[in-house]
Design an enzyme around this catalytic site. Structure first.
Site, PDB file in Angstrom:
ATOM      1  CD  GLU A 168      -3.062  -0.993   2.194  1.00  0.00           C
ATOM      2  OE1 GLU A 168      -2.839  -0.314   3.210  1.00  0.00           O
ATOM      3  OE2 GLU A 168      -4.129  -1.593   2.007  1.00  0.00           O
TER       4      GLU A 168
ATOM      5  CD  GLU B  64      -4.187  -6.131   2.752  1.00  0.00           C
ATOM      6  OE1 GLU B  64      -4.854  -5.391   3.503  1.00  0.00           O
ATOM      7  OE2 GLU B  64      -2.970  -5.972   2.576  1.00  0.00           O
TER       8      GLU B  64
HETATM    9  C1  GAL Z   1      -4.230  -2.850   4.986  1.00  0.00           C
HETATM   10  C2  GAL Z   1      -2.813  -3.369   5.141  1.00  0.00           C
HETATM   11  C3  GAL Z   1      -2.770  -4.618   5.987  1.00  0.00           C
HETATM   12  C4  GAL Z   1      -3.604  -4.438   7.216  1.00  0.00           C
HETATM   13  C5  GAL Z   1      -5.004  -4.124   6.797  1.00  0.00           C
HETATM   14  C6  GAL Z   1      -5.971  -4.012   7.943  1.00  0.00           C
HETATM   15  O1  GAL Z   1      -4.200  -1.497   4.773  1.00  0.00           O
HETATM   16  O2  GAL Z   1      -2.257  -3.639   3.887  1.00  0.00           O
HETATM   17  O3  GAL Z   1      -1.444  -4.902   6.328  1.00  0.00           O
HETATM   18  O4  GAL Z   1      -3.076  -3.409   7.978  1.00  0.00           O
HETATM   19  O5  GAL Z   1      -5.019  -2.917   6.104  1.00  0.00           O
HETATM   20  O6  GAL Z   1      -7.271  -3.705   7.492  1.00  0.00           O
END
Ligand code: GAL
Ligand code: ZN
Length: 686
Positions: A162, A319
């Protein structure tokens, strides 16, 4: 003949290996003892996991002291995953530099706009311009890439995490900004011209006199808009340099594997058009709140943007959250059954994966209350039951992998440089939030099952019947000419207020507003007349009485006809919306921000005029999306719904149906949060 894209072959390889869609999530074994790894791997098999992202936050464990590497634990994890047939999306761990780097080389830490150096203790604590950071990032990347390039578990690469692009004000960043400016403008006179430094006597005599934009302070007035805009461009460029440096190292070792970095969807600070061109596949982290009534629409909007970034090719959802995502202030639990529909929605809109942050909930650290595939309660939980069931569904949809969604008939113009400029300070109204405005235009289309792509203002637009252009404040001549030519050639266009105002340096276009689009729209804007917060005016559109908020343009018609009219206030009788016929097309202009219902009517009327049909008419809350030969029906509500399949082939097969795959006859019954994926050519193997 277009040149073959080498990314296609890399992704074909990934699909062959995964034998369908990817299922899994971020896996952080460094937080657990080795005994847990064994349990993890066996649970992954049980859940149908075939891909995990490993190593994102592991620099501190891989290199606990400068130049002293400990790869043993990762070797063991990679071997275990390989034995279990789980592929690894291996991350360069550079998003979280280790504590020794901050301690020994504090100049790698970022400095905020107030001049404060950020202390170690969270993550992402590095300056993107720091040559010292870049040196160490390249070193760990090289070691990791050379060690694991041939490993049987390795399926793809994940660079950093990110990337941000928020801007750093340390001496290295200032020096880097100066070099970037010298490169862009060649002479300081050209910069003076572009930034309009005659204003307030800001003229520069040397690039060496330029700094990063001063933070707002009561001691001074507003910053130079050209400087602000270029600083944002520079921050984006500096972050991209970091990505490219690591990507190129990894590429040398793994030329055959796909490389990505995870995007944050409608994220302001990076120009993802430019980034996507440097990746093999676009990937997304999406966290739409489980209780947000706008959640499904917001998710769809982000998914469509990701798909559009590489011309409609499949992308990866790397994610998402099985439950809460720790960003609500309160950790709202996901309603039972909602996980499946929210996950498969991504597949409907072009994702070749369903993945989560994270595999196993952390015991410690800032995210210990974040949901996971394996919650603290382990396999006794509802989440685990839903996760394993979802794994089976994802496997049933394997044949969808690699299929692209067709190009939509409607496109919305999305441009990051405009975003940076339009939300700049010292504007006629400082309350305009571009992402909200884009979403306002997207939502009614989503509600009506009208497929949408996103495009840049300079893109090839010929294939679209309708182009929606919310608040395109900044546009260069090439973009403006492109939009005008699109309408002349027969396109339908809807543009909203505060568009065409400035050139690419944020300088007001001469001759009055809307400078770049006066001919296209057939109007002059005599003045901007923002409304006080909370105030509204009445308007009339096609027999409907609605309201105007936030903004009013004082419009003179110069060839256009009125389409909606104010019925009270200072502008009573004046145009709220106009229509102009130009060449073979029509350009509609909306000089205010109307209520949702007015905007919905206006948009859907233009959709109808443009000859665009919905994928299917469905009850409220049921989404219909076409992906290649598959029709996805997604019930986002907690109630049952019946979908009239109308003219669709009655023999369609539901890929998610019971093992027997019953044929679907007319009305299709969807349970609460139910999903059906219909393939309308049964018997044909794909
Ligand atoms: C994203 C990040 C992850 C974790 C996640 C939690 O922004 O890439 O490592 O922090 O959020 O929602
Ligand atoms: Zn810096």
């Amino acid at each position: 003949m277009p040149r073959p894209d080498p990314a296609d072959a890399r992704l074909d390889g990934l699909r062959r290996r995964l034998k369908g869609l990817a299922y899994g999530g971020d896996y952080n074994p460094e937080q657990w003892p080795a005994a847990t790894w064994r349990e993890d791997v066996s649970l992954m098999r049980e859940a149908g996991v075939n891909l995990v992202t490993v190593g994102v936050w592991s620099w501190g464990q891989l290199e606990p002291r400068p130049g002293h590497y400990e790869f043993g634990w990762l070797d063991e994890v990679m071997d275990l995953l390989a034995e279990a047939g789980v592929g690894v999306d291996l991350a360069t761990p550079t998003a979280a530099p280790p504590s020794w780097l901050a301690h020994e080389q504090p100049e790698t830490l970022p400095v905020d706009g107030e001049g404060r150096r950020i202390a170690f203790g969270s993550r992402c604590q590095y300056c993107q311009s720091s040559p010292v950071f870049r040196y160490h990032a390249a070193r760990i990347t090289e070691r990791l890439a050379e060690r694991y390039a041939g490993h049987p578990a390795l399926a793809m690469w994940h660079i950093g995490n990110e990337y941000g692009g928020f801007g750093c004000h340390c001496p290295a960043s200032v020096a880097h900004f100066r070099r970037w400016l010298a490169d862009r403008y060649s002479t300081v006179d050209a910069l003076n011209e572009a930034w309009g430094t005659a204003f307030w006597g800001q003229r520069y005599d040397s690039f060496d006199h330029i700094g990063t934009p001063a933070p707002r302070s009561r001691l001074i007035s507003g910053p130079n808009p050209g400087q602000l805009l270029d600083f944002q461009r520079f921050c984006d460029a500096a972050a991209l340099e970091c990505y490219i440096a690591e990507r190129d190292i990894v590429r040398r070792h793994s030329p055959e594997l796909p490389i990505t970095t995870n995007f944050m969807g409608s994220f302001k600070h990076l120009d993802y058009w430019r980034w996507a061109a440097e990746e093999d596949v676009v990937s997304l982290d999406i966290y739409a709140g489980p209780l947000d009534p706008d959640g499904p629409a917001l998710a769809a909007y982000n998914f469509d943007l990701m798909r559009s970034l590489r011309g409609g090719k499949p992308w990866l959802m790397l994610e998402s959250a099985t439950g809460n995502n720790l960003t609500d202030g309160r950790n709202y639990a996901r309603p039972a059954g909602q996980l499946r529909v929210r996950s498969l929605q991504a597949v409907a809109r072009g994702a070749d994966s369903v993945m989560f942050f994270q595999w196993r909930a952390s015991r410690a650290g800032a995210e210990r209350y974040h949901s996971a595939m394996v919650p603290h309660g382990g396999t006794r939980t509802r989440t685990w039951r839903e996760v394993t069931a979802l794994g089976r569904d994802v496997a049933r949809l394997g044949e969808v992998a690699g299929d692209a969604n067709d190009q939509a008939d409607v496109a919305i113009v999305w441009d990051w440089e405009n975003w940076w400029a339009v939300e700049g300070p010292d504007h006629p109204s400082n309350d305009l939030r571009l992402s909200d405005r884009l979403m306002d235009h997207y939502r009614p289309l989503w509600d009506a099952n009208i497929a949408v792509d996103f495009v840049g203002p300079r893109d090839e637009l010929g294939g679209y019947r309708l182009l929606v252009v919310p608040n395109l404040y900044l546009v260069d001549d090439v973009g403006a000419d492109n939009l005008t030519a699109y309408v002349r050639a027969g396109g339908h266009l809807l543009m909203s207020y505060f568009s065409g105002i400035v050139d690419e340096f944020d300088r007001v276009r001469p001759g009055g507003h809307p400078g770049a689009f006066r001919d296209l729209l057939g109007i002059d804007i005599d003045d901007f007349s923002p409304l006080p917060p909370g105030d509204s005016r009445s308007l009339h559109y096609a027999g409907y009485s609605g309201t105007a908020t936030d903004w009013q343009d004082i419009i003179d018609l110069v060839g256009a006809e009125p389409l909606a009219t104010y019925t009270d206030g200072e502008l009573k009788g004046g145009s709220a919306a106009t229509r102009h016929r130009l060449g073979n097309g029509t350009a509609t202009y909306l000089g205010t921000s109307p209520d949702r219902e007015t905007l919905r009517r206006l948009l859907l009327d233009i959709v109808g005029d443009a000859g665009v049909a919905p994928v299917l008419d469905t009850p409220q809350g049921v989404e219909a999306v076409r992906r290649g030969a598959y029709l996805f029906l997604l019930n986002h509500t907690a109630d049952e719904a019946t979908v009239d399949l109308g003219a669709l082939p009655h023999q369609a097969v539901d890929l998610l149906g019971a093992d027997t795959q019953p044929a679907v006859t007319d009305g299709l019954h969807l349970p609460p949060f139910g999903v059906a994926v219909l393939h309308d050519t049964p018997g044909v193997e794909s």
